[in-house]
Design an enzyme around this catalytic site. Structure first.
Site, PDB file in Angstrom:
ATOM      1  N   HIS A 168      15.441  27.367  47.807  1.00 38.20           N
ATOM      2  CA  HIS A 168      16.613  27.908  47.607  1.00 38.20           C
ATOM      3  C   HIS A 168      17.357  27.555  48.888  1.00 38.20           C
ATOM      4  O   HIS A 168      18.656  26.853  48.687  1.00 38.20           O
ATOM      5  CB  HIS A 168      16.767  29.367  47.662  1.00 38.20           C
ATOM      6  N   LYS A 180      16.619  44.546  35.016  1.00 41.90           N
ATOM      7  CA  LYS A 180      15.481  43.969  35.494  1.00 41.90           C
ATOM      8  C   LYS A 180      15.039  44.742  36.823  1.00 41.90           C
ATOM      9  O   LYS A 180      16.029  45.377  37.480  1.00 41.90           O
ATOM     10  CB  LYS A 180      15.792  42.447  36.279  1.00 41.90           C
ATOM     11  N   ARG A 222      14.510  22.012  39.436  1.00 39.99           N
ATOM     12  CA  ARG A 222      13.157  21.525  39.931  1.00 39.99           C
ATOM     13  C   ARG A 222      12.302  20.486  39.204  1.00 39.99           C
ATOM     14  O   ARG A 222      12.359  19.436  39.567  1.00 39.99           O
ATOM     15  CB  ARG A 222      12.255  22.800  40.000  1.00 39.99           C
ATOM     16  N   SER A 264      10.208  32.132  42.926  1.00 38.34           N
ATOM     17  CA  SER A 264      10.081  33.203  43.514  1.00 38.34           C
ATOM     18  C   SER A 264       8.914  33.951  42.954  1.00 38.34           C
ATOM     19  O   SER A 264       8.180  34.773  43.596  1.00 38.34           O
ATOM     20  CB  SER A 264      11.509  34.185  43.226  1.00 38.34           C
TER      21      SER A 264
HETATM   22  O1  PNS Z   1      17.595  32.877  39.988  1.00 34.70           O
HETATM   23  P1  PNS Z   1      17.673  33.237  38.438  1.00 34.70           P
HETATM   24  O2  PNS Z   1      16.960  34.395  38.147  1.00 34.70           O
HETATM   25  O3  PNS Z   1      17.198  32.051  37.678  1.00 34.70           O
HETATM   26  O4  PNS Z   1      19.381  33.334  38.286  1.00 34.70           O
HETATM   27  C1  PNS Z   1      20.007  33.368  37.127  1.00 34.70           C
HETATM   28  C2  PNS Z   1      21.320  33.655  37.143  1.00 34.70           C
HETATM   29  C3  PNS Z   1      21.818  34.855  38.286  1.00 34.70           C
HETATM   30  C4  PNS Z   1      22.105  32.201  37.765  1.00 34.70           C
HETATM   31  C5  PNS Z   1      21.948  34.111  35.837  1.00 34.70           C
HETATM   32  O5  PNS Z   1      21.145  34.968  35.346  1.00 34.70           O
HETATM   33  C6  PNS Z   1      23.440  34.451  35.681  1.00 34.70           C
HETATM   34  O6  PNS Z   1      24.434  33.688  35.975  1.00 34.70           O
HETATM   35  N1  PNS Z   1      23.598  35.750  35.422  1.00 34.70           N
HETATM   36  C7  PNS Z   1      24.841  36.363  35.522  1.00 34.70           C
HETATM   37  C8  PNS Z   1      25.211  36.803  34.050  1.00 34.70           C
HETATM   38  C9  PNS Z   1      26.072  35.740  33.248  1.00 34.70           C
HETATM   39  O7  PNS Z   1      26.981  35.526  33.682  1.00 34.70           O
HETATM   40  N2  PNS Z   1      25.168  35.184  32.329  1.00 34.70           N
HETATM   41  C10 PNS Z   1      25.924  34.076  31.706  1.00 34.70           C
HETATM   42  C11 PNS Z   1      26.687  34.491  30.259  1.00 34.70           C
HETATM   43  S1  PNS Z   1      25.974  35.332  29.368  1.00 34.70           S
END
Ligand code: PNS
Length: 159
Positions: A17, A41, A90, A128
């Site tokens: 990150h 979560k 990745r 993570s």
């Molecule tokens: O590190 P992660 O858990 O892979 O990150 C995921 C993240 C935060 C990028 C994703 O879950 C997200 O954008 N969540 C916010 C809600 C949202 O806008 N979802 C997309 C449309 S439903």
């Protein structure tokens, strides 16, 4: 001013990150790291702890800000005046999900572009969840996460 948002759970932040944040900060005027505060979560670290860790490890990067969000990513980006969402890729395993998210976010807000950066090959195997699993076995986290947060992760397991 080109503002980009780099979103994630960051539970906890890894060197992968941090590498993306540093590289994004090198090509954007400002990078806002968005920490997802998702009540459905159960993260290991609270949103406040994750924001604090990210603030600590990005202290030297003057054009990086850290904030948490709980709604839609595109709304968070818009609230910060960001027209770009940065995502790290990745391996091909990340691609399908990220492709879907990028298309969905584009549908939700036409003005925001998702841009992908390939993870530095040194960090392509780090996640993570792997870090947490390793920490649970008292494994050595050197090189996987920033040195200043290693003890914070260990404390979660030792109490
Ligand atoms: O590190 P992660 O858990 O892979 O990150 C995921 C993240 C935060 C990028 C994703 O879950 C997200 O954008 N969540 C916010 C809600 C949202 O806008 N979802 C997309 C449309 S439903």
């Amino acid at each position: 001013m080109k503002v980009a948002v780099y979103p994630g759970s960051f539970d906890p932040v890894t060197n992968g990150h941090l590498d993306i944040i540093e590289r994004a900060a090198g090509v954007c005027d400002k990078v806002v790291v968005g920490v997802l505060n998702n009540t459905s979560k159960t993260p290991m670290f609270s949103a406040e702890e994750r924001v604090d860790m990210l603030k600590g490890v990005t202290r030297g990067l003057k054009n990086v800000e850290v904030d948490s969000f709980s709604g839609l990513l595109v709304d968070f980006a818009e609230s910060h005046g960001a027209k770009v969402i940065i995502k790290g890729l990745r391996t091909v395993a990340d691609f399908e999900y990220e492709f879907q998210m990028a298309l969905l976010n584009k549908t939700l807000n036409q003005n925001i572009e998702t841009m992908f950066m390939m993870t530095n090959s040194k960090y392509s195997y780090i996640s993570s969840s792997m870090v947490k699993e390793l920490a649970g076995f008292n494994g050595d986290l050197t090189g996987l996460v920033p040195a200043q947060i290693i003890n914070k992760i260990k404390q979660k397991y030792t109490g």
